[in-house]
Design an enzyme around this catalytic site. Structure first.
Site, PDB file in Angstrom:
ATOM      1  N   HIS A 150       0.840  -1.203   0.000  1.00  0.00           N
ATOM      2  CA  HIS A 150       0.000   0.000   0.000  1.00  0.00           C
ATOM      3  C   HIS A 150       0.878   1.257   0.000  1.00  0.00           C
ATOM      4  CE1 HIS A 150      -3.702   2.263   1.398  1.00  0.00           C
ATOM      5  NE2 HIS A 150      -2.741   3.088   1.753  1.00  0.00           N
ATOM      6  N   GLU A 151       1.857   1.280   0.931  1.00  0.00           N
ATOM      7  CA  GLU A 151       2.705   2.484   1.036  1.00  0.00           C
ATOM      8  C   GLU A 151       3.562   2.681  -0.212  1.00  0.00           C
ATOM      9  OE1 GLU A 151       0.777   2.690   4.523  1.00  0.00           O
ATOM     10  OE2 GLU A 151       1.623   4.170   3.178  1.00  0.00           O
ATOM     11  N   HIS A 154       1.645   4.185  -2.969  1.00  0.00           N
ATOM     12  CA  HIS A 154       1.565   5.650  -2.859  1.00  0.00           C
ATOM     13  C   HIS A 154       2.797   6.264  -3.550  1.00  0.00           C
ATOM     14  CE1 HIS A 154      -2.012   6.283  -0.535  1.00  0.00           C
ATOM     15  NE2 HIS A 154      -1.577   5.669   0.562  1.00  0.00           N
ATOM     16  N   TYR A 165      -4.663  14.057  -3.044  1.00  0.00           N
ATOM     17  CA  TYR A 165      -5.035  13.257  -1.886  1.00  0.00           C
ATOM     18  C   TYR A 165      -6.184  13.900  -1.106  1.00  0.00           C
ATOM     19  CZ  TYR A 165      -4.067   9.639   1.616  1.00  0.00           C
ATOM     20  OH  TYR A 165      -4.138   8.550   2.452  1.00  0.00           O
ATOM     21  N   GLU A 174      -6.185   6.197  -2.646  1.00  0.00           N
ATOM     22  CA  GLU A 174      -6.224   5.198  -1.579  1.00  0.00           C
ATOM     23  C   GLU A 174      -6.624   3.817  -2.101  1.00  0.00           C
ATOM     24  OE1 GLU A 174      -5.735   4.432   1.728  1.00  0.00           O
ATOM     25  OE2 GLU A 174      -4.321   6.057   1.327  1.00  0.00           O
ATOM     26  N   ASP A 245     -11.282  12.786   7.363  1.00  0.00           N
ATOM     27  CA  ASP A 245     -10.423  11.901   6.564  1.00  0.00           C
ATOM     28  C   ASP A 245     -10.185  12.465   5.162  1.00  0.00           C
ATOM     29  OD1 ASP A 245      -8.962   9.551   5.848  1.00  0.00           O
ATOM     30  OD2 ASP A 245     -10.789   8.577   5.151  1.00  0.00           O
ATOM     31  N   HIS A 250     -10.034   7.308   2.897  1.00  0.00           N
ATOM     32  CA  HIS A 250      -9.911   5.905   3.306  1.00  0.00           C
ATOM     33  C   HIS A 250     -11.272   5.250   3.433  1.00  0.00           C
ATOM     34  CE1 HIS A 250      -6.082   7.616   4.855  1.00  0.00           C
ATOM     35  NE2 HIS A 250      -5.613   6.434   4.544  1.00  0.00           N
TER      36      HIS A 250
HETATM   37  C1  LIG Z   1      -3.026  -0.623   4.633  1.00  0.00           C
HETATM   38  C2  LIG Z   1      -2.066   0.498   4.892  1.00  0.00           C
HETATM   39  C3  LIG Z   1      -2.743   1.697   5.492  1.00  0.00           C
HETATM   40  O1  LIG Z   1      -3.932   1.879   5.476  1.00  0.00           O
HETATM   41  O2  LIG Z   1      -1.853   2.598   6.066  1.00  0.00           O
HETATM   42  C4  LIG Z   1      -2.388   3.658   6.769  1.00  0.00           C
HETATM   43  C5  LIG Z   1      -2.758   3.475   8.133  1.00  0.00           C
HETATM   44  C6  LIG Z   1      -2.612   2.133   8.797  1.00  0.00           C
HETATM   45  C7  LIG Z   1      -3.256   4.579   8.853  1.00  0.00           C
HETATM   46  C8  LIG Z   1      -3.394   5.821   8.215  1.00  0.00           C
HETATM   47  C9  LIG Z   1      -3.050   5.991   6.860  1.00  0.00           C
HETATM   48  C10 LIG Z   1      -2.560   4.907   6.132  1.00  0.00           C
HETATM   49  C11 LIG Z   1      -2.236   5.082   4.669  1.00  0.00           C
HETATM   50  O3  LIG Z   1      -1.137   4.653   4.227  1.00  0.00           O
HETATM   51  O4  LIG Z   1      -3.097   5.643   3.952  1.00  0.00           O
HETATM   52 ZN   LIG Z   2      -2.834   5.062   2.019  1.00  0.00          ZN
END
Ligand SMILES: CCC(=O)Oc1c(C)cccc1C(=O)O
Ligand SMILES: [Zn+2]
Ligand SMILES: [Ca+2]
Length: 339
Positions: A150-151, A154, A165, A174, A245, A250
């Protein structure tokens, strides 16, 4: 070289005289010209996320030196962050012919132990950051291969379409991070898994899914981080229109996540049936849509059009009829109510 475990080496960087965990990772490319991507992992030693992100932005600070000797290598968070970034890099190299996050072989930098009980992971424009979690809601976030995916996605997005974003474009940002996080994990593990962060979510409660579900978004309650009540939406008519958010990036991501799941595995959703086309085709469609057709302000409708166009490029219409792949994309976006 201070120590050697598996193929990890701790090196003293002659110029900065710093030591950190580094691996010259051979990945992708050709036999004559392998892509060698540097992979480096640092320890923030619980420095707060705000000062860390500030020092990173101002001075390129990446964290503290790796402990010499074996203590560092015994750090599961560091080893996980390091190996997960290699696995996700391999996914982008092998499947999408992408040479690291910028397609120019950039070094993959991770820093673990950010903050105190920080229930977050992030991409700060330069590298991956991982908190240790509070041990209740989340365990050490570096432990999630789909979290790394995921990261790092990004990072790919920032180096390609750079979707804004916020609001709808932020939700697509996202969603693509979840989609390629899931695809990358499935590629690396060889198993089907549509949950996000299941390996780090509620470490004391086994088998209760993850932070989000791509196959059945409404099965996951919105954490208090976003809204006090409700579930993740799986239809455009149920999208969140508030300001929390960053306009629900998200939250509304789950609508596009569901579309990706339907395109991949198929299913009937609100009465619309989708014939799945499998991950190896779906991932090509989404990658082509991201890199060729989306723009920074793209929202859900643009995502639908980009995916249809990408599918038409890859899987030609036949005598005026959409291919099964394109038909799946159209049906999936119809199913989640994106016109
Ligand atoms: C699955 C990875 C994820 O959602 O990371 C985040 C978390 C855990 C908290 C806040 C933001 C993020 C993100 O990377 O968007
Ligand atoms: Zn993210
Ligand atoms: Ca997963």
């Amino acid at each position: 070289v201070f120590g050697k475990m598996q193929n990890f080496i701790a090196v003293k960087d002659a110029t900065t005289n710093k030591t950190y965990m580094h691996t010259p990772h051979i990945s992708g490319g050709t036999t004559t010209n392998p892509n060698i991507v540097g992979v480096s992992t640092y320890d923030a030693r619980r420095m707060g996320e705000t000062p860390f992100i500030l020092l990173s932005a101002l001075f390129g600070f990446t964290g503290f030196e790796v402990e010499t000797g074996n203590s560092f290598f015994a750090d599961p968070a560091a080893v996980s962050a390091h190996t997960n970034s290699m696995k996700i890099n391999d996914y982008f190299q092998k499947i999408h012919k992408r040479n690291s996050l910028d397609d120019k072989g950039m070094r993959l930098i991770s820093t673990v132990h950010i903050g105190s009980k920080w229930n977050n992971a992030a991409w700060n424009g330069k590298q991956m950051l991982y908190g240790d979690g509070d041990g209740i809601i989340l365990g050490s976030l570096a432990g999630g291969l789909d979290v790394a995916g995921h990261e790092m996605t990004h990072g790919v997005i920032e180096n390609t379409t750079d979707l804004i974003y916020q609001d709808e474009s932020g939700a697509i940002n996202e969603s693509l991070a979840d989609i390629f996080g899931a695809y990358g994990e499935m590629y690396a593990t060889g198993t089907v898994d549509w949950d996000m962060g299941e390996d780090i979510y509620t470490p004391n409660i086994p088998g209760d899914g993850g932070l989000r579900s791509l196959s059945d978004p409404t099965s996951v309650r919105l954490s208090t981080t976003y809204l006090p009540s409700g579930h993740y939406p799986d239809h455009y008519d149920d999208r969140y229109l508030g300001t929390l958010d960053r306009g629900g990036v998200h939250i509304n991501s789950s609508i596009n996540n569901k579309a990706a799941y339907l395109i991949t595995d198929g299913g009937t959703h609100y009465g619309v049936t989708v014939q799945g086309i499998g991950r190896t085709k779906a991932e090509k469609i989404f990658y082509r849509a991201l890199t060729l057709y989306l723009t920074p302000s793209s929202g859900f409708k643009d995502m639908r059009e980009a995916a249809i166009q990408a599918s038409r490029d890859l899987y030609k219409d036949r005598n005026g009829q959409p291919s099964p792949e394109t038909a799946a994309v159209i049906a999936a976006y119809d199913a989640v109510g994106v016109p």
